[in-house]
Each structure stands twice: as structure tokens, then as C-alpha cells.
Scaffold this motif. Structure first.
Motif, PDB file in Angstrom:
ATOM      1  N   PRO A 182      69.780  38.137   9.688  1.00  0.00           N
ATOM      2  CA  PRO A 182      70.624  37.024   9.220  1.00  0.00           C
ATOM      3  C   PRO A 182      70.232  36.503   7.833  1.00  0.00           C
TER       4      PRO A 182
ATOM      5  N   VAL B 137      68.183  16.222  -0.925  1.00  0.00           N
ATOM      6  CA  VAL B 137      68.053  17.282   0.078  1.00  0.00           C
ATOM      7  C   VAL B 137      69.343  17.418   0.885  1.00  0.00           C
ATOM      8  N   ARG B 138      70.097  16.339   0.979  1.00  0.00           N
ATOM      9  CA  ARG B 138      71.343  16.370   1.754  1.00  0.00           C
ATOM     10  C   ARG B 138      72.579  16.447   0.868  1.00  0.00           C
TER      11      ARG B 138
ATOM     12  N   PRO C  96      65.656  20.939  10.744  1.00  0.00           N
ATOM     13  CA  PRO C  96      67.102  21.228  10.827  1.00  0.00           C
ATOM     14  C   PRO C  96      67.916  20.680   9.666  1.00  0.00           C
ATOM     15  N   VAL C  97      67.425  19.647   8.993  1.00  0.00           N
ATOM     16  CA  VAL C  97      68.174  19.089   7.865  1.00  0.00           C
ATOM     17  C   VAL C  97      68.359  20.125   6.762  1.00  0.00           C
ATOM     18  N   ARG C  98      67.465  21.086   6.702  1.00  0.00           N
ATOM     19  CA  ARG C  98      67.555  22.119   5.663  1.00  0.00           C
ATOM     20  C   ARG C  98      68.078  23.445   6.207  1.00  0.00           C
TER      21      ARG C  98
ATOM     22  N   THR D 220      70.486  25.190  -0.887  1.00  0.00           N
ATOM     23  CA  THR D 220      69.294  24.786  -0.150  1.00  0.00           C
ATOM     24  C   THR D 220      68.057  24.705  -1.033  1.00  0.00           C
TER      25      THR D 220
ATOM     26  N   VAL E 184      70.557  29.482  10.745  1.00  0.00           N
ATOM     27  CA  VAL E 184      69.754  30.694  10.872  1.00  0.00           C
ATOM     28  C   VAL E 184      68.321  30.379  11.311  1.00  0.00           C
TER      29      VAL E 184
ATOM     30  N   PRO F 292      77.925  21.684   7.979  1.00  0.00           N
ATOM     31  CA  PRO F 292      76.580  21.963   7.471  1.00  0.00           C
ATOM     32  C   PRO F 292      75.754  20.719   7.166  1.00  0.00           C
ATOM     33  N   THR F 293      76.392  19.634   6.730  1.00  0.00           N
ATOM     34  CA  THR F 293      75.597  18.450   6.374  1.00  0.00           C
ATOM     35  C   THR F 293      75.484  17.457   7.522  1.00  0.00           C
TER      36      THR F 293
ATOM     37  N   PRO G  15      71.537  24.584   7.010  1.00  0.00           N
ATOM     38  CA  PRO G  15      72.987  24.403   7.143  1.00  0.00           C
ATOM     39  C   PRO G  15      73.680  25.510   7.928  1.00  0.00           C
ATOM     40  N   THR G  16      73.211  26.748   7.837  1.00  0.00           N
ATOM     41  CA  THR G  16      73.903  27.831   8.535  1.00  0.00           C
ATOM     42  C   THR G  16      73.320  28.114   9.907  1.00  0.00           C
TER      43      THR G  16
ATOM     44  N   HIS H 101      73.907  35.560  15.234  1.00  0.00           N
ATOM     45  CA  HIS H 101      72.659  35.742  14.487  1.00  0.00           C
ATOM     46  C   HIS H 101      71.603  36.330  15.394  1.00  0.00           C
TER      47      HIS H 101
ATOM     48  N   PRO I 191      78.739  30.487   3.445  1.00  0.00           N
ATOM     49  CA  PRO I 191      79.066  29.515   2.400  1.00  0.00           C
ATOM     50  C   PRO I 191      78.752  29.972   0.986  1.00  0.00           C
TER      51      PRO I 191
END
Lengths: 278, 278, 278, 278, 278, 278
Positions: E212, B253-254, D252-254, C257, D259, F256-257, D256-257, E221, E256
Motif C-alpha cells: 500500500p 498538521v491538519r 491517526p491524525v497523520r 502529509t 494505510v 481524510p481530515t 489520511p488514507t 490494503h 488523493p
């Protein structure tokens, strides 16, 4: 033939270095995307993120001996090899030298064909995770896995030194032995290694020689590579006259944070300064 | 009990190495996702991105002494420890050795329980940013923060050497001292360090021993770790007979760019070659 | 010929549906990576993220009429077309139906060749941002930009309906007219449109019919496409007997993702239920 | 018990709304990370990216009837349910109302237990891709897949309306029927649907009701969901007095941008305005 | 003054449309990066990912009435406003029209100043999540939050219609009222809305008008926006003569996967076709 | 003036260290986003991902001599310099020391102005890829490219040592020479270099001193930098009394990570321990 970016080939004169994009990845075996590299490198180079000086203090912005020639327009895979050779020969024919931006590694073979029209003796220093010496790959002799087999077969180089290689098949070992290629496996590289060349040197830089941590934007991730610092030090301490270079296999599709593009730009600047003898 | 991927457990015979996925992360304390690792590692291993040869030149594709056993199906957290032990014991019982793919680090405890049914003396070499010696964590004695406390309590190993540790609490220091664990903190690791073992070695590789720059795809980022190159050199120069190994805590996932998956695959190949004595 | 994943082709019998991966992207014109799709789709399908029931309430896990056949092993680009046809014909020959996972869109042509050996009349419903009707592309008649030109030339389908198309060149308009292709441009699609077919229907689903917001993981981003919901509704309300389908052009390299992989899995489940008449 | 962020619980008085973070994801079945949501939501809310006015024109910055209470500190999974109920009861006991930020969906059960101490009749409006009505999941009755089974068993709500559900197993259908849950499947949702409630309404908003294109930052991607616009319109046109709400399952881990974090903030503002009757 | 990309300003003649990059983001209030947009848009436009035809079937590659003028070189923030006006006036002075690529939204004010030197009556159609009517922002009257206040103050437009606005402060409402701005809030937009203009129209397209999900690559956003499809339909059905346009606020640093860049390119093509009356 | 996070400035007493966020990036020349760093650092620090002990074994959680003061609220760019000086002076005036979290590097100048009110002799140790000694940049004397020119002009430090610099223009070389700055270029850094200071040391840590592989989340990527390990070793072996520090230029928009945020947190902990003499 040139899709002009900044300047015209007619502005090349003896002793000048032309930066030339070759947006071709038709001979990539796994992923495409390297054809997008020249546009991304220019985008990064001309942004305001950094200046045009290299680590030695020399500033490219103060030197008029280099020029951005834009991109070669490649019609299709069938014509590619011939077109790249002709495009490079045109620049070299005007007395210029070349720093080309790939594209995949298949472009190095036709570039070398152009170079041997002008230089009788060439030594190649190749930075690469792979040897790229396959006789053929997926039935294609011009695959990006094969350029140095073609180069050595046609005796386009007197000497081929490979630095950073960290994956070899028995076939590749055999090819290296057959052609007398000097492979310096990465685990036997010593900090103090000195690369000294007496003949003119052509530097072929495959971005995947770097560890994927430093350059994720390549088609083939091969962990265990050099850091950017290590590579910079090898280039900066290189002994020999560099008469040409390519930076290949940067794949912007795999570079979401833009870090690899910036590494390519840093290398472009340092290598260009080296060619200019600065 | 096995969700077969390529092959059947009956194909395991004496001296063979079985690759076994254990997609379990139910004892992770912070993030889940490590259970997705076996599928992602296989996806990467079987892609055409790279070949099956290791850096010594040995090619796994030419060796029939290893087999991909697919994944253990874990019913739920309550059954996990017992199931993992039983699954591993089944392979070992047929004379095979194991290279398991986690899952979180909690799987190492039941794996070791299975190993001690077969090996009287085991030395463990653990690559890890953390000591994983908590007596319990969040009220759970089987947490991925605790496996080596269980292992040492039950005397499943004669010796435990930890490499790469770079965060310790007073409780962990106390536990290490109580169990006689040999911690080699990362800042005292010397390039020339020699790891030599006389007893059979079990290698437990937590991906977070690597710096997050090299392996962002882990649940706990602990900056200041090894480079992939450093880790490869330690493994390649290791003295001792490796009879089993796990690669744990890879969290897809990361890992948006796939770099960590490729590092896991590289390690899998190098460690497998080492177990095969190649 | 099959790289078995879960099961053997011999388990296919009349009326069953085989899920078959075809990891081939050798005829992609811009980016590669679609060959990685079958592995990523399986990884996602077999994870614990969701269940095996579709929106109608029907649960695939309760139905034994489908089977995962694993992947076809494609030797190289030269053999690809022939191999894909043969592999599909083998399944159809046992009385099975196929839901294939590409790979790029070039695979649909050989699949249809296999289908016509069994079905006298086929209607194709194609979801796609592009018409894929080029006579040839970059000198390749089997490019992923051409499969439906080949299909219509060889009269492998009685009727071809294209939904979601939103970019056409004059050449493609001409080809569509020449072959009598029914293009429903996306801006003329009405919510209430009813797709009704009397002959057996083959459904070819190119992931780029979806807007890149919903499916970023494709090689060619063409903004302005369908939402996932719109596409699900079209499929769920489709009138006609579906006898085969493919899901193509998912490119995991562009899916950091994992969202596109999950969309592909959702479509796989809904389409499979539809083929099973559930 | 409160890890104060901006203010103290003593500042809550009758009619005020407290925003309360509940960073707990210990009952997530697939991925963790939702415990990181409150910190990320605050980071986004207090950045200068946008203002504090909602679409109706009302500005939260001009209203002193709400307060940010910071986060509840949860000791461990065993204590979680009890602690959350107690923390919420403390705020409600002072005459305040609650807008809580999860955390996973398991927090809604103890929140409702606190609410029923104060409100005799509660109607729940749940936005969710899933019904979350499992009797138990992986052997855990408090799993994030189960809260509404607990709520209905204990009769904590008179009425439960679920909007956006798009995946159901037979067991869940049975549970819904047993408890009289009103499920409005997403494919039967009409733009003009009017949600009118006579009793006080508690709004439980699971971020995965949105399509993953709009909210990739959730643990369970379920394609085919609402757009942000659709959800905003349902909330804005809702008839009934809202006396409490939660926003859960943002991971939040998923994201990245960033949004998804911004969508959570937008919802927080709109729902808060709705509770304030503005 | 022009950093030539492809062509020279002298190639502009009456009736032609010049595409002009204005890489300036010095008046952005929250994030910078919009100055990188012209380079990224060109990179995407000239890649082989898609063709040069628009949805109506018209192909830009067959039309010689447009030209890529490259980028304006902006010296610094102090000079920016004056330089942008002068650069645009130069093109308009040769009888050309402009499609400019920002940069942030502050560039629209000096562009309009140039336009009013040539057009007596201009109507502006602004696509935007924000009204950008602040009298000043952070002490800067030329902030990207202010251009339309300047434009209306100086009466550079007869009419200003704003579409997609979904966040307003009381100050902005007051400004809109003072200047007679026609705001069409997004929640009152009807599919059938018809935008008809009698005077020449200038189209100012802020990428953040899109949700977004469709355009993550913007500095602000604001969830709840249009889909790309909705926006395409509004533009395609627009009644009126478009004499100029800008596409602003695309921020490549937040893009990205490259999706936003592709949306910008799609809009560039559709708007250019509209200006050309094709 | 303080937007309180956890605690009040009145809790600062002699010998204590206050952690103070300064979310200001108004003087960044290329990208903004550094103002988001304090919130992201706190989010990471207070998550359960790691503990509060440093590599020496010392645990911050057991020490009451430090406190989180929250963020300074900066009104606008015009007031920033004055406000930062006043805010820091307030803490120092109570006998406290400061560890500030930027924000861009422009904050170091006003911080030093506050420090010189209390310390007669200060030595600065600056970790940075850049010298930040421009006399002015883009017409701004307070740009983040200039703080050390201001500091040296005003003689706020007796000595300035710069470590990790790897890009210099002739102007910067001249400025360094004029001010007697000791630049240790990165390629001349030796592992055994010993940094020993007799006067109190102020440590200014620009995150871009790290290679972008280790810290992608910065506004200016300058490849060829330190690894996190190298930097930790320099800090841990530093000889001298540290009386203040800042960590600047972390830009969460480019992270992002989350790896860079974790590196910032690791540095915060190690530097804080160093200031506390632990």
C-alpha cells in the motif's frame, strides 16, 4: 485539430452547444495543473455518482442540442492564443455555441476574439476572486492575470461586470476605471442583487470566485468567497441570453477528495441548461 | 531571545506594529502542532500566491509601520509563560504594538500581562468556538482551555466579549457569570450586530471560531461555526481602536490542502491593516 | 539580492558552506510549486520534530562552518538564469561552497556556470528519474528538462554520471551518447556499485529519483525509483570530495502529509555533513 | 478501571493474551494524537477489509486464547504511570499476557514495571527509529523520549536490543553505552541477521521504525526506515519466547488514507500469533 | 456496446492490441470505486506528465499496433458477466488481443471465457495479494473474491501461478490444492525467481499485489507487498508469450495524490510493450 | 445478534434511547464505505476532542436515559432487511427509542417497519440531497436510492417531508406526487421556515444534505447544500416529539481530515438531546 472525445465537430449545427476542453495552463503565474481539468471534469461527469438533470428539473440527457467535442490540442505556449481562437471560431462558424472547460483564465481572451467575429455586441459576466486586468504580469501580456485587459483594450466586449472580486491592487483599480469595468466587490453583494443584461451575455466562470472551502482545487486560494449555493442562485436567476461560457482555473492537483471536480460538473450542467434556455 | 526572521527588535519604534511568532503548543490538551503555525504562515504570506493589499484597497507593501520580528524561542513549558510576557513587554516597551502568531491559546494570558504594563484599560474581543474559561484543565491552570480565567482573575481586562462560542459546560457558564464575560453565542449572532468599544481593544482570534469547512487546520473541530466571509465582515466593521491581536490555534498538521494557512494569512493582513488604522 | 533569512552573505568565509534557497520554478513544464520548497524545507528543518545529527553521529549543531543564507530573490523568468549565476558566484567568490535548495532543475545550469569560474574540473553526480538532456522542450532551451544539455554543450563538467534514470526517449539516448553522459539505469544498479570520483564532485539531487512512495511531493511521478534508504547508502558511501550540491524539484503542493519535506531535510543534513567532510 | 470494549478482565485466565488499549499521549514531545490509535486500530481490525489469518496460515478467529480487553481509562498525566502499571499488573496477575496498543512510547516503562513483578528475566527487543534513552526531555523524565533510560536504570530488563535506530545524538550514544544497550543501526542490518533470545522476550514496536512511506501516521517522520515486508520477516523468524508486546506511536491524525492503521493491524495479528506460539 | 473513447472496434485487425476499459465494480465486497479507474488511467496517460516510452527504450507512440477502444458500457450487475465476455470476444474475434482496465477482479472470469474461445491452452500469471479462489463470498459466486475458482472449475486455464499472495484462509488453501494452483507466497519469493511459460500467458494484475505504500489506491490494503521496482523487474524478465492482460482493483477514491494512477499507467505501458513483443 | 460495544440490550427500559450502529452498505449504488461509519463515529465521540454538552447547555454525560448498544451484526445482504427490522423491534419492544447510525440509507426502510409495530402514526422528516424514491435502482428494490418508495408504498408513514433535496429526475417527481411527499427544494428554503409536526416524528438524516464543503465524507457529493449551522438551527427549532432518528451515508473513506466524522458526532449529540426532550 480536435482530439475527439465523444464526437466530431461536424455534428455541430446551428443552435447546438459544444462542450470543448482547452487543456492549457502555460500562462499560469503561480501553479500549473489547470490543464488537467477537462479530463477530470469528464471523468466526474460520466461517472455514476449523479444524474444529468439540473435543479429546475430539466434533464440534459433528454436534449440532443449539446455535444461533447473533446479537447483542443494545444501545440505550445507560443501557438496557444492563435490556436484557441481558431478552434473556437470553427465551432461558432458552424452556427454552434461554446461552453469551454479550461485551462487557466488566459483562454478567455482568444475565445472572445472568436466570439466577436460572430456577435457584434457582447456583455461579459465574470465570476472571479480577481479582476485579471493586469496590463502585464511577470513580463507576460497573455498571463492568466491579464485576459480582461486585452479584451477591453481590443473592445471585444461592450460591458464587463465582475462579481466576487475580493483582492485589488491600485494598478487594478486604475485599469478597471480606465476600461469602465463594473466591479461588484463581494462585500457589497446583496442577496437580492439582480443581474440583467440586454445584449448577449458571455459568462466567464473562474472557480476561485468560490470560497476555498467549497472549491479547494484552484491555484490561488482567496478566502472569503461565495458558497456554491450563492453562485447557483445568481446563475439561475440571471436575466439575459447566454451565448457562451467558460469554466476555468479548476486545478485537480489540489482536489484530493474530488469535491471541486463535482462543483465544476454541477456548474457545467446548470450553465449548459441556461444556454439551452431550459 | 528572538530567533530573528527578517528584522531586529531594535527596528521597532513608537507606533509600529511587530509581527511576532510564538511557536508554543505545550499547553494543548488534545493535539499538538500549533507550534508549527508561524513557519507555515510566513511560508504562505511570502509566496507569490497573492498580493499584500487588503479588501479596503490599502496595501501593506506600501506601509513601513510594520515589521516581521521572527519567532520567540521558548525554552520549555516551565519557562513559557514568563518568557512570552518578557518578549512581548520588550516590544511594547519600545512603543510598538503586537500582532502575535500562536501557538495555542495559552499564549494570550502572558501577552495580556505584558499589555497591562502599558495600557490601563483593555477590552478583549475574543473570536472562539470555546470560552477557554476553565479554572484548570487536566490539572493544568495554564492549559489552552484556561487563559481567560487567568486574565479575568488578574483583572487584566475591563471587558471580555466572546463571539462564536458554540459549546459550553455548566462550569464554563458559571465562570463566565462570575467574571462578567459577555458571551454572544453563535446562534444568536445577527448579521447586523455592531461591536463598538470605547477603550483600546485587544483582538484574540482562535481559528476554530471558523467552521471546520473553512479552517480544517485546527486541533479541535467544532462544526457549526462562522464562514470566513462572516468573520471578515465583523472585523472590517468593528468600531474601536485595536492595539494588539493574536491569531492562535492554527494547526498545520491538519491542513493538507493549505487552505487554513491561507485563511490565517488573509486574517493577518486584514487585522494588521485595522491596527494600522488603514 | 539576497532575501536574508538567518544570516548575511558577509558571514561566509573560506571553507564555509552556505545553504541558499532558489525559489524558482518558472521553467517547469508540467506543474509549478517547486518554488515553495525552500520555505517548506526550512519550516521542517527548524521544527522540533528531529535533531541536527546525521546517521554517522556527527551533529551539525556543533559545527560553525555552515550558515543559512536565506533565499535569492528572482525578479522574473527572463532574468532568472543570470541572477542565479550571479548570486552563486558571490558566495563562491568569498571562498564559500554551496548547498542550494530549488526550485526546479533548471537552476543547476546557472549554478554550474558559477562553479566553473572557480573549479577547473568538475564531475557531476546526478540523481534523477530523468536525464534532463533535451535540446529544448516546449520551445524553451532553459526548461527544467534541458539543464544538462546546456551544461555539457558549454563543457561546464568533465564528467556527468546519472543514477536512477528510468525513462528515456530516443532523443535523450542520442544526447547522452553525443555528450558522453554515463547513465546508470535503475534496473542495472547493483547494491554494491561504487561511485568513485577523482575530481571535485558536484551533486545534483532531483527528488524524483526516489520512488513516489517515498517522495510523493514532486511534479513528475515516475514509479519504480529508489527507496530513501538506498539513496542514503549511496550518498554515505560515495568516494570523492563534494564541493557543491543542490536538492531540487520538491513540490510542497503535492506533499499533504509532509513526508517529502522530511526526506528533503534528511538529505540536506546528510549531504551537508558530506560536504563538510564529517 | 477498564473501559470495557468486548470483554471483561475476569475472562482472562492463565495462558491467555489480552489486547489492551492505552490511549495516552500526554508525554509526547512534538505532536499528540497517538491516544487515538486504539480506537482506530479496532475500527480497522473489525472491518470487513481483511480476514483474521496470519501469513503462516494460522487463523486467530479459530483460537480462544486471546481476548480484547478494551481500553484503560487514564485520568491524567500525573496518574498515568501509576495507572498503567496497575492495569497491566492486574492482567498479568491473573496469569495473562499482554499485547498493548499505545499511546506514545512512554507507556512501555510502566508496562515493564508490571512485567518484572512476574518475570525475573526479561529481554527487550525494541523496533524504533530512535533510541528513546534520553535522561530527560524538555524537563520531563517520563517523556516518550526517555522510557528505556528509566527501564535500564531500574534494571527492569536484562538485555535491550534496538533495531532500526537511525538518528542518535552524542548523549544517546553515551546512554546506550552506560546501560549496555545493543543498538543495531539500520544501515548495518543484514537480511540474514538472526535475532535469538534465551530469556523471555518483550517486544516493543514503535511504528516509526518503518519508513514514513509505509507508515506516514506517526508523530516523528524519520526517513530511511524498514519496509513493512522487512519488519514482518524479522518478526516471523524471531527465535525466542515472546511474553508481551506493545505497538506504539501510531498517530491517526497523520494517516489520511488509513494505510498506517492497516499496517498496525497486520503487525497486531502477526505478533499475537507469535505470542500464542502459533 | 462500446462507448467509444478514441477509436472504433473496426480499427482492430489481426495482431493488434486493444486497450479496453471495463468500469465495473458491482461485485466488490468491501468498497466500490474501481469502476472509476479507466477514466483516471486515461486522464493520467494522456497528461503531459510523462512520455510514452518504456524502460527498454521502446516508444509506444511510434507503434501503430495498439489502439484505445474506450470503455465497455455495462448495463447492470445481472448482465455484467455476459456483457464482458461478449465485448471481449468481439475484439478477439477480429484477431485482436486485449489489455483491459478494470474494474474489480470479477472481470477476469468473463475475459477468460472469451479467451478460451480462441486459445486452446492458456497459462495465467496472477499478481495479487489475495488468491481470489473463494467458492463464494457473501453469497455471490461472481464476487471479486471468486473469479479464479470459476476459471479453474471451468478449466479455462491449464495452469495458474499466483505471485505476491500474503493472506490465505484454510478454505483458500484447500481450493488452491483442489485446483492445482501454484501459489508463490511473497515471503518465499526470491529475487532470482524465473517465471518461464511454454503456453501463451494471460497476465492478471491486481494492483493490491503492491505494498500500500506504493499503491494506496486499492480497496483492500494488505501491507507487506512488492515495491513497484520488484514488480517491474518480474514483468520485464518474464519468459513466455503474453496474449492478454488486465490491470484491476485500482480505486481512485483512495488515491488523493495520484500516485497509484501513475503506477497503473507505468504498468500499462510496460505490459503493453511486452504483449507487442517490444 | 448485537455485537455489544458498551452495554447490553437488557439495560434498555421504557423511555430510554439506544444508540445502535448498523454497519451495512450492501445496497449502495456507487461507493461503499458507509458501513465503516459507526466505528468512526464512536472513535470520534469518545475521544477527548470535545465535551458531551449540546448548544442548549444540556449535558448528555449527566443523563442516564441513553445507552450505547453497539452494532447490529448483519450476516449478508440477503438477510439484511429482515435482521435490521428484528434488531430494532427488539429495542422498541422493551420500550426504548432508537438513534441508529448507518450504514447507507437503505436501513431506514426496515427501521420504519419496526417503528410501525409500535407507533400508529408516524411523520418522517428527511434531510437529504436526494429524494430516495426510486421504484428500483440497478434492478434492486432495496437500493439506498429506494427506501422511501418502499416506506410510502407500505404506508409506514402518514407524512413524509423532505428538506434539502437538490437533484430530481422526472421519475422521482412522479413518485413524490404519487405518494404525496412534501419536497422542500433547497432553493426555496427560507431561514424562517417552521417545521411543525403534530404526530410523532421520525428524523432521517442523510449526511449528504450538507454541502460537500461541510461533509466531504459521503458517497454522493451534491454541491449546493446546507451549512452545518443551517442544519443545526432547523433541528434545534423543530416543533414536534421526535421518537426516533437515523444518521446515514457518512463514508469515512472520503473523510481524510476527520471533519465529517465530527459533524456526525455533533448531530448525534443535538438529535439525542432533542429525543430526550432536553
Amino acid at each position: 485539430m480536435f482530439k475527439g472525445f465523444h464526437q466530431d465537430i461536424n455534428l455541430i449545427s446551428s443552435g447546438m452547444v459544444g462542450i470543448l476542453g482547452i487543456p492549457f495552463d502555460g500562462f499560469s503565474s503561480f501553479l500549473r495543473g489547470a490543464s488537467l481539468a477537462p479530463a477530470r471534469i469528464r471523468e466526474t461527469l460520466y461517472s455514476d455518482s449523479s444524474n444529468m438533470c439540473v435543479e429546475s428539473g430539466f434533464c440534459l440527457s433528454d436534449d440532443s442540442r449539446w455535444i461533447d467535442l473533446g479537447d483542443l490540442v494545444i501545440k505550445n505556449s507560443t501557438e496557444a492564443i492563435r490556436q484557441i481562437e481558431a478552434g473556437c471560431a470553427a465551432v461558432l462558424g458552424r452556427g454552434g455555441l461554446l461552453l469551454t472547460l479550461g485551462g487557466d483564465h488566459s483562454i478567455t481572451y482568444p475565445i472572445l476574439r472568436a466570439y466577436t467575429q460572430k456577435f457584434a455586441h457582447i456583455n461579459i459576466l465574470q465570476f472571479d476572486a480577481h479582476a485579471d486586468l493586469y496590463h502585464e504580469y511577470d513580463g507576460n501580456k497573455y498571463s492568466h492575470a491579464c485576459p480582461f485587459a486585452r479584451i477591453m483594450e481590443e473592445k471585444l466586449a461592450d460591458r464587463l461586470v465582475q462579481v466576487g472580486v475580493r483582492t485589488l491592487t491600485p494598478h487594478l483599480v486604475q485599469q478597471a476605471s480606465r476600461f469602465g469595468v463594473e466591479i461588484v466587490p463581494i462585500d457589497r453583494w446583496k442577496n437580492g442583487s439582480n443581474l440583467t443584461f440586454s445584449d448577449p451575455v458571455y459568462l466567464s466562470f473562474d472557480m476561485d470566485v468560490l470560497d476555498p472551502a467549497f472549491a479547494p482545487g484552484v491555484s490561488h486560494h482567496e478566502p472569503g468567497g461565495f458558497s456554491t449555493r450563492e453562485v447557483l442562485e445568481i446563475i439561475q436567476s440571471l436575466k439575459g441570453r447566454i451565448v457562451g461560457a467558460d469554466i476555468v482555473e479548476f486545478n485537480p492537483v489540489r482536489d484530493p477528495t474530488g469535491v471541486t471536480g463535482m462543483v465544476a460538473v454541477k456548474l457545467l450542467k446548470e450553465i449548459l441548461a441556461k444556454i439551452l434556455g431550459a
